[in-house]
Scaffold this motif. Sequence first.
Motif, mmCIF file in Angstrom:
data_model
loop_
_atom_site.group_PDB
_atom_site.id
_atom_site.type_symbol
_atom_site.label_atom_id
_atom_site.label_comp_id
_atom_site.label_asym_id
_atom_site.label_seq_id
_atom_site.Cartn_x
_atom_site.Cartn_y
_atom_site.Cartn_z
ATOM 1 N N ARG A 205 2.490 8.039 2.476
ATOM 2 C CA ARG A 205 3.443 6.737 2.345
ATOM 3 C C ARG A 205 4.332 6.580 3.880
ATOM 4 O O ARG A 205 4.544 5.499 4.001
ATOM 5 N N ARG B 59 -4.767 6.709 -2.578
ATOM 6 C CA ARG B 59 -3.666 6.135 -3.193
ATOM 7 C C ARG B 59 -3.709 5.962 -4.655
ATOM 8 O O ARG B 59 -4.841 6.080 -5.086
ATOM 9 N N THR C 251 -4.816 5.051 2.720
ATOM 10 C CA THR C 251 -5.026 4.419 1.194
ATOM 11 C C THR C 251 -6.208 4.938 0.568
ATOM 12 O O THR C 251 -6.355 4.306 -0.555
ATOM 13 N N THR D 83 0.711 4.469 -2.669
ATOM 14 C CA THR D 83 0.049 5.628 -2.295
ATOM 15 C C THR D 83 0.641 6.890 -2.714
ATOM 16 O O THR D 83 1.874 7.013 -2.838
ATOM 17 N N LEU E 64 0.723 -1.268 0.006
ATOM 18 C CA LEU E 64 -0.074 -0.035 0.078
ATOM 19 C C LEU E 64 0.980 1.300 0.078
ATOM 20 O O LEU E 64 0.625 2.173 -0.495
#
Length: 282
Positions: free
Chosen positions: A191, A250, A247, A185, A181
């Motif tokens: 992140r 993202r 997320t 992102t 993830l």
Amino acid sequence: MILMLSRVLSQSEKPMGNVQEFFRVMLIVAIPTFVTLMSGEMGSVLVIIFFFAVMLFFANVDFRLLMGMAGVAVIGIAALYGFTVATNADSYRLARILAFINPELYSSTDAYQVLQSQTAIGSGGLTGIGMFVDGSISQLNYVPADWTDFIFATIGEAWGFVGCVGIMIVFFLIILRMLYLSAYTRDKFGRLVIIGVMGMLLFHVFENMGMTMGLMPITGIPLPFISYGGSNMMTNMLGVGLVLNVTKNRSLTAPALTPQVAGSMTPYGGRRSLFGKGRMHH
């Protein structure tokens, strides 16, 4: 600390690129770390140091600076250990380190807990003896704090090798999912938040399981989502909540590796780092 570090490290492409930025970041870490250390929470200090190092690596900090900081840290730890041994200043923590190096010598004192834990895990065999079995090592309380820091010993006895591996796989998938993830992102701040939470959970899992098997020195670090303790559970749930919140924004662009790992081409011909600027496909 994860949120504060993410904020500061995301403000430039090359964080800690000058003296002012360097001391600004180190101050954010040093003050709460010092307070935590003075409170006697050495385990929590190790957690902070670990996720701080992981965040610096993924924040695209200059690799030479990272190696320099690592070298200073190693020298500092060695000097602190030597001073502790010479003066017998922190006998409690020193005893734990010595018990880790030679547990048989301290089998009835500081190494008693870990030796009993190894016995409990070993007695589980391949599939375990079952939960709440009368006369088991866990039920007879031979493993101190087996409901908190040493819960993995109870799992090993009850569910055996299969159960231990199952728990490890679940945690591995959680960590791997967070890493995935973070790569997808969009903004650097988000992140780094994911990376910080990932580092926090990773060290908890590695240290807790390692110390119950005698692979790591004993510290008061719980196993996330399993050990008894409301504040620990709340912290872990808040961390996962932050990851899920991040997320939402993202990107669907294929990730590239960090410069420290390898330069990588994006699917659209541009060259960028995982946490640097690059072309985004919308």
